[in-house]
Design a protein around this motif. Structure first.
Motif, PDB file in Angstrom:
ATOM      1  N   ALA A 121      29.219   6.045 -26.580  1.00  0.00           N
ATOM      2  CA  ALA A 121      28.138   6.198 -25.594  1.00  0.00           C
ATOM      3  C   ALA A 121      27.742   7.658 -25.361  1.00  0.00           C
ATOM      4  O   ALA A 121      26.622   7.943 -24.941  1.00  0.00           O
ATOM      5  CB  ALA A 121      28.557   5.565 -24.264  1.00  0.00           C
ATOM      6  N   ASN A 122      28.681   8.587 -25.619  1.00  0.00           N
ATOM      7  CA  ASN A 122      28.376  10.009 -25.458  1.00  0.00           C
ATOM      8  C   ASN A 122      27.335  10.404 -26.512  1.00  0.00           C
ATOM      9  O   ASN A 122      27.522  10.098 -27.690  1.00  0.00           O
ATOM     10  CB  ASN A 122      29.675  10.823 -25.638  1.00  0.00           C
ATOM     11  CG  ASN A 122      29.483  12.295 -25.319  1.00  0.00           C
ATOM     12  OD1 ASN A 122      28.425  12.862 -25.587  1.00  0.00           O
ATOM     13  ND2 ASN A 122      30.513  12.909 -24.763  1.00  0.00           N
ATOM     14  N   PRO A 123      26.236  11.058 -26.105  1.00  0.00           N
ATOM     15  CA  PRO A 123      25.214  11.439 -27.086  1.00  0.00           C
ATOM     16  C   PRO A 123      25.789  12.231 -28.260  1.00  0.00           C
ATOM     17  O   PRO A 123      25.261  12.189 -29.377  1.00  0.00           O
ATOM     18  CB  PRO A 123      24.238  12.297 -26.279  1.00  0.00           C
ATOM     19  CG  PRO A 123      24.463  11.926 -24.863  1.00  0.00           C
ATOM     20  CD  PRO A 123      25.882  11.455 -24.737  1.00  0.00           C
ATOM     21  N   LEU A 124      26.897  12.941 -28.002  1.00  0.00           N
ATOM     22  CA  LEU A 124      27.548  13.692 -29.088  1.00  0.00           C
ATOM     23  C   LEU A 124      28.027  12.735 -30.184  1.00  0.00           C
ATOM     24  O   LEU A 124      27.938  13.042 -31.382  1.00  0.00           O
ATOM     25  CB  LEU A 124      28.750  14.430 -28.497  1.00  0.00           C
ATOM     26  CG  LEU A 124      29.235  15.663 -29.222  1.00  0.00           C
ATOM     27  CD1 LEU A 124      28.189  16.755 -29.162  1.00  0.00           C
ATOM     28  CD2 LEU A 124      30.533  16.150 -28.572  1.00  0.00           C
ATOM     29  N   SER A 125      28.523  11.565 -29.773  1.00  0.00           N
ATOM     30  CA  SER A 125      29.011  10.582 -30.752  1.00  0.00           C
ATOM     31  C   SER A 125      27.850  10.086 -31.615  1.00  0.00           C
ATOM     32  O   SER A 125      27.977   9.956 -32.836  1.00  0.00           O
ATOM     33  CB  SER A 125      29.668   9.392 -30.035  1.00  0.00           C
ATOM     34  OG  SER A 125      30.752   9.827 -29.251  1.00  0.00           O
ATOM     35  N   LEU A 126      26.702   9.801 -30.982  1.00  0.00           N
ATOM     36  CA  LEU A 126      25.545   9.314 -31.741  1.00  0.00           C
ATOM     37  C   LEU A 126      25.025  10.408 -32.684  1.00  0.00           C
ATOM     38  O   LEU A 126      24.659  10.135 -33.827  1.00  0.00           O
ATOM     39  CB  LEU A 126      24.433   8.845 -30.798  1.00  0.00           C
ATOM     40  CG  LEU A 126      23.213   8.215 -31.464  1.00  0.00           C
ATOM     41  CD1 LEU A 126      23.580   6.968 -32.261  1.00  0.00           C
ATOM     42  CD2 LEU A 126      22.138   7.870 -30.447  1.00  0.00           C
ATOM     43  N   GLY A 127      25.052  11.650 -32.197  1.00  0.00           N
ATOM     44  CA  GLY A 127      24.613  12.774 -33.035  1.00  0.00           C
ATOM     45  C   GLY A 127      25.515  12.926 -34.246  1.00  0.00           C
ATOM     46  O   GLY A 127      25.048  13.116 -35.377  1.00  0.00           O
ATOM     47  N   ARG A 128      26.822  12.832 -34.032  1.00  0.00           N
ATOM     48  CA  ARG A 128      27.772  12.949 -35.148  1.00  0.00           C
ATOM     49  C   ARG A 128      27.574  11.789 -36.121  1.00  0.00           C
ATOM     50  O   ARG A 128      27.611  11.979 -37.341  1.00  0.00           O
ATOM     51  CB  ARG A 128      29.216  12.991 -34.623  1.00  0.00           C
ATOM     52  CG  ARG A 128      29.548  14.284 -33.894  1.00  0.00           C
ATOM     53  CD  ARG A 128      30.996  14.304 -33.425  1.00  0.00           C
ATOM     54  NE  ARG A 128      31.940  14.266 -34.521  1.00  0.00           N
ATOM     55  CZ  ARG A 128      32.419  15.330 -35.164  1.00  0.00           C
ATOM     56  NH1 ARG A 128      32.033  16.541 -34.795  1.00  0.00           N
ATOM     57  NH2 ARG A 128      33.273  15.199 -36.147  1.00  0.00           N
ATOM     58  N   LEU A 129      27.363  10.595 -35.579  1.00  0.00           N
ATOM     59  CA  LEU A 129      27.119   9.422 -36.430  1.00  0.00           C
ATOM     60  C   LEU A 129      25.879   9.665 -37.302  1.00  0.00           C
ATOM     61  O   LEU A 129      25.897   9.435 -38.519  1.00  0.00           O
ATOM     62  CB  LEU A 129      26.899   8.205 -35.526  1.00  0.00           C
ATOM     63  CG  LEU A 129      26.789   6.851 -36.198  1.00  0.00           C
ATOM     64  CD1 LEU A 129      28.149   6.420 -36.713  1.00  0.00           C
ATOM     65  CD2 LEU A 129      26.259   5.810 -35.207  1.00  0.00           C
ATOM     66  N   ALA A 130      24.816  10.168 -36.670  1.00  0.00           N
ATOM     67  CA  ALA A 130      23.566  10.420 -37.408  1.00  0.00           C
ATOM     68  C   ALA A 130      23.778  11.480 -38.484  1.00  0.00           C
ATOM     69  O   ALA A 130      23.152  11.446 -39.543  1.00  0.00           O
ATOM     70  CB  ALA A 130      22.478  10.849 -36.438  1.00  0.00           C
ATOM     71  N   ALA A 131      24.687  12.434 -38.196  1.00  0.00           N
ATOM     72  CA  ALA A 131      24.942  13.514 -39.154  1.00  0.00           C
ATOM     73  C   ALA A 131      25.969  13.108 -40.209  1.00  0.00           C
ATOM     74  O   ALA A 131      26.296  13.905 -41.099  1.00  0.00           O
ATOM     75  CB  ALA A 131      25.422  14.752 -38.403  1.00  0.00           C
ATOM     76  N   GLY A 132      26.496  11.899 -40.100  1.00  0.00           N
ATOM     77  CA  GLY A 132      27.492  11.436 -41.074  1.00  0.00           C
ATOM     78  C   GLY A 132      28.872  12.015 -40.835  1.00  0.00           C
ATOM     79  O   GLY A 132      29.710  12.049 -41.749  1.00  0.00           O
ATOM     80  N   LEU A 133      29.130  12.486 -39.603  1.00  0.00           N
ATOM     81  CA  LEU A 133      30.447  13.041 -39.262  1.00  0.00           C
ATOM     82  C   LEU A 133      31.290  11.967 -38.575  1.00  0.00           C
ATOM     83  O   LEU A 133      30.742  11.022 -37.992  1.00  0.00           O
ATOM     84  CB  LEU A 133      30.275  14.233 -38.314  1.00  0.00           C
ATOM     85  CG  LEU A 133      29.542  15.428 -38.913  1.00  0.00           C
ATOM     86  CD1 LEU A 133      29.188  16.442 -37.835  1.00  0.00           C
ATOM     87  CD2 LEU A 133      30.411  16.074 -40.001  1.00  0.00           C
ATOM     88  N   PRO A 134      32.644  12.089 -38.621  1.00  0.00           N
ATOM     89  CA  PRO A 134      33.473  11.080 -37.963  1.00  0.00           C
ATOM     90  C   PRO A 134      33.175  10.992 -36.470  1.00  0.00           C
ATOM     91  O   PRO A 134      33.038  12.020 -35.803  1.00  0.00           O
ATOM     92  CB  PRO A 134      34.910  11.593 -38.195  1.00  0.00           C
ATOM     93  CG  PRO A 134      34.815  12.591 -39.279  1.00  0.00           C
ATOM     94  CD  PRO A 134      33.416  13.150 -39.266  1.00  0.00           C
TER      95      PRO A 134
END
Ligand code: NAP
Length: 279
Positions: A121-134
Motif C-alpha cells: 500500500a505504501n506508494p514506495l512499494s508500487l514505485g519499486r514494483l513499477a521499476a522492477g525492484l523487489p
C-alpha cells in the motif's frame, strides 16, 4: 466449455507453506505477527478483517486488529502506522479501507515501513514494483498472476486487458502482467468502446467494482477471464464484476466469485507476512 479457474486449492497450498514457515520462525524465536489497522464501521470491511484474522491464527501468525474507530483523524492513523512499523513483534501491517472521508490511503500508507508493507500500500512499494525492484505487490494483484500461473495460462505475448486502474488492483496487476511479457491495455471509466477493447483480450482482468458489468459482448471466444470483483448482494451473497451466466460457454476459463481471487489474496497476505518475518 468454460473451465472454472478456482482459487481455493491454490490458497490452501499457500496456507500450508505459510503454516510450516510460521512454525519454523516461532521455533527460532521470531513468531510472525500481523496487524490490521481499521478506521471504519463498514460491515463488509469487518467481515474481511475477521476472515484475515482467522486465516492468520490458523496458520500460526498472531493477528492484532487495531480499531481506531470511524472518527479517527489522519494523524491518529499515521501515528499508529508508525508505531506498528517500529514494533519488532509486528512483521506485516495492513491499512484496511474504507477510511474516514478526509483520509487518503496512499498518503497514510507512506507511514508503513516498506519492509512490513505486506499489502503493497505504501506508494514506495508500487514505485519499486513499477521499476522492477523487489517489493511486496498488493496481494489482490499478485493473486491474479498466481491464479493464471496455477491454471497454466501462458502470458508471454498474450494481450491482457485490465479493466480498472486503482492503486490497489488495476495498476499493480498491469505492472505484474507487463513483467511477464504480456501486452497490456488498461481500461477505466472514460475508456471509449469498452466492449471492443475487452474483446481483443486473450486474458481479461475485471477490477471495476460494478456488479456483473462485463457480459458476453465484452469477452472474446476462448479468452481467460479473471474476476476480481466482490460486490455484496442484498441477500448477503457476493457477485463479481463479470456476469458469469452470460460469459460461461464463451470464455475458455473464468474465476468464480466467491472462491477465486479472494482466498488467494488472503493466503498471499500471510505469505508476505512470514517473508517479512524471515527478513
Ligand atoms: P476502485 O478503486 O473503485 O476502482 C475501480 C476502477 O474501475 C476505476 O479505475 C474506475 O475507473 C473503473 N471503472 C468504474 N466504472 C467503470 C466502467 N463503467 N467502465 C470501465 N471502468 C470502470 O475499485 P478497486 O478497489 O480496484 O476494486 C475493484 C473490485 O475488486 C471491487 O469489486 C472490489 O470489491 C474488488 N476487490 C477484491 C479483492 C479481493 O481480494 N478479491 C480485493 C480488493 C478489491 P476510474 O479510475 O476512471 O474511476
Amino acid at each position: 466449455m468454460t473451465a472454472t479457474l478456482g482459487g481455493t486449492e491454490l490458497a490452501a497450498g499457500i496456507r500450508g507453506e505459510v503454516a510450516t514457515a510460521a512454525a519454523e520462525l516461532a521455533a527460532a524465536g521470531t513468531p510472525p505477527g500481523l496487524a490490521v489497522v481499521v478506521a471504519t464501521a463498514d460491515e463488509s470491511s469487518a467481515w474481511y478483517v475477521r476472515s484475515i484474522a482467522r486465516a492468520a491464527e490458523r496458520t500460526g501468525i498472531a493477528c492484532s486488529v487495531v480499531d481506531l474507530g470511524e472518527t479517527a483523524t489522519p494523524d491518529e492513523i499515521r501515528v499508529e502506522l508508525a508505531a506498528l512499523s517500529g514494533d519488532p513483534a509486528v512483521h506485516g501491517i495492513i491499512l484496511q479501507t474504507p477510511l474516514p472521508a478526509d483520509a487518503v490511503v496512499e498518503d497514510l500508507a507512506a507511514s508503513i515501513d516498506p519492509a512490513k508493507d505486506v499489502d503493497g500500500a505504501n506508494p514506495l512499494s508500487l514505485g519499486r514494483l513499477a521499476a522492477g525492484l523487489p517489493a511486496f505487490a498488493p496481494a489482490t494483484a499478485e493473486a491474479v498472476l498466481a491464479l493464471l500461473d496455477h491454471h497454466g495460462i501462458p502470458l508471454s505475448g498474450a494481450h491482457a486487458v485490465v479493466v480498472g486502474r486503482s492503486t490497489v488492483v488495476g495498476k499493480p496487476a498491469a505492472h505484474l502482467l507487463l513483467q511477464r511479457d504480456a501486452t497490456v491495455t488498461v481500461c477505466h471509466s472514460r475508456t471509449k468502446e469498452l466492449a471492443e477493447v475487452t474483446r481483443s483480450a486473450d486474458v481479461l482482468v475485471a477490477a471495476v467494482g460494478r456488479p456483473e458489468l462485463l457480459t458476453a459482448e465484452h469477452v472474446a471466444e476462448d479468452a481467460v477471464v479473471i474476476d476480481v470483483g466482490t460486490n455484496p448482494t442484498p441477500d448477503g451473497g457476493l457477485v463479481g464484476d463479470v456476469d458469469a451466466g452470460s460469459v460461461t460457454g464463451r470464455a475458455a476459463g473464468l474465476t468464480p466469485v466467491p472462491g477465486g481471487v479472494g482466498p488467494v489474496t488472503t493466503a498471499l497476505l500471510l505469505r508476505h507476512t512470514v517473508a517479512s518475518a524471515r527478513g
